[in-house]
Scaffold this active site. Structure first.
Site, PDB file in Angstrom:
ATOM      1  N   GLY A  10      51.091  44.032  -1.971  1.00 13.38           N
ATOM      2  CA  GLY A  10      49.630  44.059  -1.846  1.00 13.38           C
ATOM      3  C   GLY A  10      49.099  42.860  -1.084  1.00 13.38           C
ATOM      4  N   ASP A  31      56.717  47.408  -6.186  1.00 18.32           N
ATOM      5  CA  ASP A  31      55.405  47.918  -5.747  1.00 18.32           C
ATOM      6  C   ASP A  31      55.512  49.429  -5.559  1.00 18.32           C
ATOM      7  OD1 ASP A  31      52.882  46.229  -4.141  1.00 18.32           O
ATOM      8  OD2 ASP A  31      52.944  48.421  -4.076  1.00 18.32           O
ATOM      9  N   GLY A  36      49.374  48.545  -2.058  1.00 13.33           N
ATOM     10  CA  GLY A  36      50.170  47.731  -1.127  1.00 13.33           C
ATOM     11  C   GLY A  36      50.642  48.566   0.050  1.00 13.33           C
ATOM     12  N   LEU A  76      51.107  41.039 -10.699  1.00 15.57           N
ATOM     13  CA  LEU A  76      49.907  41.229  -9.866  1.00 15.57           C
ATOM     14  C   LEU A  76      49.541  42.698  -9.711  1.00 15.57           C
ATOM     15  CD1 LEU A  76      50.679  38.243  -9.120  1.00 15.57           C
ATOM     16  CD2 LEU A  76      49.875  38.738  -6.829  1.00 15.57           C
ATOM     17  N   ALA A 117      48.007  37.878 -13.286  1.00 14.01           N
ATOM     18  CA  ALA A 117      46.856  37.787 -12.378  1.00 14.01           C
ATOM     19  C   ALA A 117      45.645  38.430 -13.026  1.00 14.01           C
ATOM     20  CB  ALA A 117      47.175  38.486 -11.062  1.00 14.01           C
ATOM     21  N   TYR A 149      36.649  47.417 -15.709  1.00 11.78           N
ATOM     22  CA  TYR A 149      37.704  46.580 -15.120  1.00 11.78           C
ATOM     23  C   TYR A 149      37.795  45.238 -15.874  1.00 11.78           C
ATOM     24  CZ  TYR A 149      40.144  43.718 -11.608  1.00 11.78           C
ATOM     25  OH  TYR A 149      41.015  42.878 -10.966  1.00 11.78           O
TER      26      TYR A 149
END
Ligand code: UDP
Length: 325
Positions: A10, A31, A36, A76, A117, A149
């Site tokens: 990403g 990923d 990404g 992340l 993250a 979120y």
């Protein structure tokens, strides 16, 4: 060290992977390319200390296998973007909570260090600036999708601190409006990427709301510097703000991007309802207190907004000219 980076293809992840490799670490990237892009890692695919696994953090078996090969994981991988949040809160809630739960549960038995993250969105619409890591979270009603979120990331942070209390080395990083090359520039992306793309294409820059809302935009190199500093053991068990303290209004940002890209695009105002649908809530301002990050991580952002924007504009300019060839 041997390090797993989830979401490593990403925007922030791919810069982090590059930097970790440059510092001599061995990196395993996980990923699923939902956000990404393979091309962000294309130059690292043959690197002797890098391996890419295409898959999801929701796949427990795969996560377990990846974790068995490393001593630290940077988590992340996430479902983010304000537009995603208002359009598909279920995807945002499940994607963020289930993935993080897998990482923490599966890292726990081997006490694999987790660096998570998180986001400055966590502070919500708290108006007491600047935010330090112990500041209150202030959210609107749960019927306002925008808060899903921040709420999901809050649950993630609660899980992080709960595992930390049980002895797992965990560090939480709260990123403040990261921008730079590779940021998503579609309608699901952040404002800097969207404004730069519009400016370079000669299209209007759409400022939502009054344009007086303030943010501290942080060049991705500074975001990554803080992220790497979290490897130190003194960071265990703590959350850190990672960002710049230079605050600008969204209208000022639009004007600066127009000037730096020598664009003739106009700036137009658009209501939040037009941009995100009815019942949207924004936060008037966000600004980090960096005392803890400075003291414990030795973190201080060093790229000015103008320098960072110039580099970012150059990157998009190249891509846009390639697209039109
Ligand atoms: N914004 C805007 N135009 C856009 C996209 C975003 O004016 O095309 C505004 C948005 O309403 C917010 C700020 O810019 O006030 C930052 O938005 P972004 O989605 O980048 O991140 P946020 O800080 O809201 O998480």
């Amino acid at each position: 060290m041997k390090i797993l980076v989830t979401g490593g293809a990403g925007f922030i992840g791919s810069h982090l992977v590059e930097c970790l490799l440059a510092e001599g670490h061995t990196v395993l990237t996980l990923d699923d390319f939902s956000n990404g892009r393979p091309e962000f890692l294309a130059h690292l695919l043959n690197h002797p200390r890098h391996r890419l696994i295409v898959g999801s953090v929701l796949d427990r078996k795969l996560v377990k296998k990846c974790l068995s090969q490393v001593d630290t994981v940077y988590h992340l991988a996430a479902v983010l973007g304000v537009k995603n949040t208002v359009e598909d809160p279920i995807k945002v809630i499940e994607g963020n909570i289930d993935g993080t739960r897998n990482i923490l549960e599966l890292a726990y038995p081997s006490r694999t260090k987790v660096i998570f993250a998180s986001t400055s969105e966590i502070y919500g619409k708290n108006e007491k600036l600047p935010f330090n890591e112990m500041s209150d979270r202030v959210y609107g009603a749960p019927s306002i999708h925008r808060w899903s979120y921040a709420t999901a990331k809050s649950i993630d942070e609660h899980m992080c601190f709960a595992y930390a209390a049980k002895g797992l080395p965990v560090t939480v990083l709260r990123y403040f409006n990261a921008y730079g090359p590779r940021q998503t520039n579609s309608q699901y992306g952040g404002v800097v990427a969207r404004f730069i793309t519009a400016a370079l294409k000669g299209e209007p820059l759409e400022v939502y709301g009054s344009g007086t809302q303030r943010r501290c935009f942080t060049f991705v190199d500074d975001t990554v510097r803080g992220t790497i500093a979290a490897l130190r053991p003194e960071a265990d068990g703590l959350s850190f703000n990672v960002g710049s303290t230079h605050s600008v209004t969204i209208t000022e940002l639009a004007q600066l991007i127009i000037r730096l890209s020598r664009s003739a695009s106009p700036i137009i105002l658009k209501s939040y309802a037009e941009a995100y649908g009815p019942g949207y809530e924004d936060m008037p301002a966000r600004e980090p207190d960096l005392t803890r990050a400075e003291t414990i991580l030795g973190y201080r952002p060093s790229v000015s907004l103008e320098q960072g924007l110039i580099k970012t504009i150059e990157w998009y300019r190249e891509r846009i000219s390639l697209e039109t060839v």
